[in-house]
Design a protein around this motif. Structure first.
Motif, PDB file in Angstrom:
ATOM      1  N   SER A 163       0.814  -1.216   0.000  1.00 51.87           N
ATOM      2  CA  SER A 163       0.000   0.000   0.000  1.00 51.87           C
ATOM      3  C   SER A 163       0.843   1.259   0.000  1.00 51.87           C
ATOM      4  N   ARG A 164       2.157   1.106   0.233  1.00 55.11           N
ATOM      5  CA  ARG A 164       2.980   2.304   0.335  1.00 55.11           C
ATOM      6  C   ARG A 164       3.403   2.782  -1.039  1.00 55.11           C
ATOM      7  N   LYS A 165       3.233   4.029  -1.275  1.00 52.91           N
ATOM      8  CA  LYS A 165       3.685   4.654  -2.504  1.00 52.91           C
ATOM      9  C   LYS A 165       4.392   5.950  -2.158  1.00 52.91           C
ATOM     10  N   SER A 166       5.414   6.252  -2.931  1.00 55.92           N
ATOM     11  CA  SER A 166       6.167   7.475  -2.666  1.00 55.92           C
ATOM     12  C   SER A 166       5.298   8.686  -2.904  1.00 55.92           C
ATOM     13  N   PRO A 167       5.213   9.611  -1.930  1.00 54.27           N
ATOM     14  CA  PRO A 167       4.443  10.832  -2.159  1.00 54.27           C
ATOM     15  C   PRO A 167       5.105  11.699  -3.208  1.00 54.27           C
ATOM     16  N   SER A 175       7.424  18.770  11.903  1.00 50.70           N
ATOM     17  CA  SER A 175       6.640  19.183  13.060  1.00 50.70           C
ATOM     18  C   SER A 175       5.518  18.211  13.397  1.00 50.70           C
ATOM     19  N   ASP A 176       5.060  17.426  12.408  1.00 48.82           N
ATOM     20  CA  ASP A 176       4.003  16.455  12.659  1.00 48.82           C
ATOM     21  C   ASP A 176       4.549  15.096  13.085  1.00 48.82           C
ATOM     22  N   GLY A 177       5.874  15.004  13.306  1.00 49.83           N
ATOM     23  CA  GLY A 177       6.487  13.753  13.727  1.00 49.83           C
ATOM     24  C   GLY A 177       6.976  12.879  12.591  1.00 49.83           C
ATOM     25  N   SER A 178       6.716  13.298  11.362  1.00 48.95           N
ATOM     26  CA  SER A 178       7.188  12.513  10.221  1.00 48.95           C
ATOM     27  C   SER A 178       8.710  12.582  10.122  1.00 48.95           C
ATOM     28  N   ILE A 179       9.291  11.534   9.596  1.00 47.23           N
ATOM     29  CA  ILE A 179      10.742  11.432   9.459  1.00 47.23           C
ATOM     30  C   ILE A 179      11.098  11.429   7.981  1.00 47.23           C
ATOM     31  N   TYR A 180      12.093  12.230   7.633  1.00 47.13           N
ATOM     32  CA  TYR A 180      12.601  12.315   6.265  1.00 47.13           C
ATOM     33  C   TYR A 180      14.122  12.192   6.293  1.00 47.13           C
ATOM     34  N   TYR A 181      14.669  11.793   5.164  1.00 47.35           N
ATOM     35  CA  TYR A 181      16.111  11.592   5.056  1.00 47.35           C
ATOM     36  C   TYR A 181      16.656  12.498   3.961  1.00 47.35           C
ATOM     37  N   VAL A 233      15.030  15.416  -2.685  1.00 46.93           N
ATOM     38  CA  VAL A 233      16.237  15.428  -1.855  1.00 46.93           C
ATOM     39  C   VAL A 233      15.927  14.858  -0.483  1.00 46.93           C
ATOM     40  N   ALA A 234      14.797  15.240   0.087  1.00 50.09           N
ATOM     41  CA  ALA A 234      14.351  14.715   1.380  1.00 50.09           C
ATOM     42  C   ALA A 234      13.427  13.529   1.122  1.00 50.09           C
ATOM     43  N   ILE A 235      13.913  12.352   1.333  1.00 53.56           N
ATOM     44  CA  ILE A 235      13.180  11.125   1.022  1.00 53.56           C
ATOM     45  C   ILE A 235      12.346  10.719   2.237  1.00 53.56           C
ATOM     46  N   PRO A 236      11.050  10.436   2.071  1.00 53.97           N
ATOM     47  CA  PRO A 236      10.211  10.038   3.212  1.00 53.97           C
ATOM     48  C   PRO A 236      10.639   8.689   3.780  1.00 53.97           C
ATOM     49  N   ALA A 237      10.293   8.457   5.036  1.00 59.31           N
ATOM     50  CA  ALA A 237      10.744   7.264   5.751  1.00 59.31           C
ATOM     51  C   ALA A 237      10.275   5.978   5.095  1.00 59.31           C
ATOM     52  N   GLU A 238       9.080   5.987   4.482  1.00 55.28           N
ATOM     53  CA  GLU A 238       8.569   4.760   3.878  1.00 55.28           C
ATOM     54  C   GLU A 238       9.371   4.339   2.652  1.00 55.28           C
ATOM     55  N   ASP A 239      10.219   5.217   2.143  1.00 58.21           N
ATOM     56  CA  ASP A 239      11.058   4.875   0.996  1.00 58.21           C
ATOM     57  C   ASP A 239      12.524   4.741   1.391  1.00 58.21           C
ATOM     58  N   MET A 240      12.789   4.520   2.665  1.00 55.52           N
ATOM     59  CA  MET A 240      14.166   4.343   3.124  1.00 55.52           C
ATOM     60  C   MET A 240      14.252   3.113   4.013  1.00 55.52           C
ATOM     61  N   PHE A 241      15.143   2.203   3.656  1.00 56.62           N
ATOM     62  CA  PHE A 241      15.454   1.050   4.497  1.00 56.62           C
ATOM     63  C   PHE A 241      16.587   1.476   5.425  1.00 56.62           C
ATOM     64  N   HIS A 242      16.291   1.613   6.704  1.00 59.03           N
ATOM     65  CA  HIS A 242      17.228   2.206   7.667  1.00 59.03           C
ATOM     66  C   HIS A 242      17.533   1.217   8.781  1.00 59.03           C
ATOM     67  N   LEU A 243      18.762   0.732   8.809  1.00 56.86           N
ATOM     68  CA  LEU A 243      19.234  -0.106   9.901  1.00 56.86           C
ATOM     69  C   LEU A 243      19.863   0.790  10.954  1.00 56.86           C
TER      70      LEU A 243
END
Length: 430
Positions: free
Chosen positions: A5-9, A147-153, A171-181
């Motif tokens: 269900s996740r799609k890049s905004p 400010s809404d708590g969302s995380i971007y990279y 440039v700022a990639i949303p958290a759902e599109d980043m695999f972060h260990l």
């Protein structure tokens, strides 16, 4: 179609929503090297010049990469089915257009060990299914909190490959599109890097290595002195020093035979207490760095530390205490990032390759397990990467291990009845 269900905004919405982003650092400065008390700068590149750091990072990364992952579906009876047609399972074969799975895991694990964070951008198809994982150096990534708590990279593209691969992402990639260990962390956004905590230990090892190299460049420590009974003029002393240095100093002149004249005498010098302490300190630095990376000293060549353990025990302890936490981190992150738990799926990394015994031990264990009824001979042959049944010739099987009724025993199987012509009736017969 898999239920992703996740799609890049859209990029404009992402850029607008993080206008007031605040950097979230995992104790480590986002970019650049950090100074150590020894006066040397510590970064990924400089730390890897220390042989112990390189050994710890490379061995541990390679061992994690050797543990092949599988996507499976647990069943109620405790068994499981292997899932191969899932988009995530396909990443295990081809994570991106340039790397094998081994290379991808090795790079990600090395970044995790050094910086406490490993990043891979998730590229998706039009249906939201993951198709590639593009690793990014952690020094090029800054974690931002909206400010809404969302995380971007905030991700800087380094090299033409990343520019081309990530051209459709902001440039700022949303958290759902980043695999972060994440490694050990004191907040929920970023891990804390070992380089920051161990900077003084690594810096001391670097400084000692540089000092030893400079000693060698200058002919090492003075191994002796030249003595003469008469006083030399300043010009004669400089000429003698220059001639001696050019002819006998440095590794290129090692073993050269000096010719002395006019009463010159060579007085050898022994190692001082300070020299011996320097050598001991270098050995201590090796053991100190291994503690930072949770590596058994014998894995980096220090064999006397685990002299009381045999090789099998030492390898088992290494897998249990060092590798298994890494594999657990990978498994849970995959399941969380791609919502595999919602599909009733799980990831399992196979660590058996790290515990593979010698041939004689494997054969004896296989015979014991087969004779005990735990596995079949075919299953053991498959575990040894052999054909379940030989294609040429016939295996010789001990008669006391085969089933009743086979040609090798000459006996009828259970329930076959009495032999014909015996004169005895079967139970229940008139």
């Amino acid at each position: 179609m898999w239920p992703f269900s996740r799609k890049s905004p859209a990029p404009p919405a992402v850029t607008k929503s993080i206008g007031g982003g605040i950097p979230a650092q995992g104790f480590l400065p986002t970019l650049g090297a950090i100074p150590s008390a020894a006066g040397v700068l510590i970064s990924q590149a400089t730390a890897m010049t220390v042989s112990t750091v390189y050994a710890c990072v490379s061995i541990r990364s390679e061992d994690v990469a050797r543990c092949a992952p599988t996507l499976r579906r647990p069943l109620k009876d405790g068994s499981f089915d292997i899932v191969e047609d899932h988009p995530v399972a396909k990443l295990f074969k081809r994570p991106n257009r340039a790397q094998t799975w081994f290379e991808f895991v090795e790079q990600m694990q090395a970044a995790l060990l050094l910086r406490g964070n490993a990043y891979a951008v998730i590229l998706r198809d039009s249906g939201g299914r993951p198709k590639e994982l593009i690793p990014v150096n952690p020094d090029a990534v800054m974690v931002l909190e909206a400010s809404d708590g969302s995380i971007y990279y905030n991700t800087n593209r380094i090299g033409l490959f990343q520019i081309a691969a990530l051209r459709d992402l902001p440039v700022a990639i949303p958290a759902e599109d980043m695999f972060h260990l994440r490694g050990l962390a004191f907040n929920v956004t970023a891990g804390s890097g070992r380089l920051s905590f161990a900077r003084d230990s690594i810096g001391l090892a670097m400084a000692q290595e540089q000092q030893a190299a400079r000693w060698m460049q200058n002919g090492a420590r003075p191994s002796g002195v030249l003595q003469i009974a008469k006083q030399l003029s300043e010009a004669a002393a400089k000429r003698l020093q220059a001639q001696w240095s050019s002819m006998f100093a440095g590794i290129q002149n090692a073993g050269a035979v000096p010719i002395l004249e006019e009463g010159l005498e060579w007085k050898p010098m022994t190692l001082s207490a300070a020299d011996l302490e320097f050598l001991a300190q270098r050995k201590f630095s090796v053991e100190d760095v291994t503690r930072w990376f949770r590596m058994p000293p014998h894995k980096v060549g220090v064999t006397d530390a685990n002299s009381k353990l045999n090789q099998a025990q030492a390898d088992q302890a290494y897998v249990n205490e060092t590798i298994m936490p890494d594999l657990e981190r990978w498994e849970q992150k995959f399941e969380r990032t791609f919502d595999l738990d919602e599909e009733g799926l799980e990831i399992s990394f196979d660590e058996s390759a790290l515990l593979r015994a010698d041939v004689a031990t494997r054969i004896n264990n296989g015979r014991l397990a087969s004779n005990s009824g735990l596995i079949s001979p075919e299953e053991w042959r498959i575990s040894e990467h052999m054909s379940p049944k030989p294609k040429v010739g016939t295996l010789r099987v001990p008669a006391n291990t085969v089933e009743l009724g086979s040609d090798l025993t000459g006996k009828a199987p259970d329930g076959a009845g009495r032999p014909p012509g015996s004169g005895n009736k079967e139970p229940g017969e008139e």
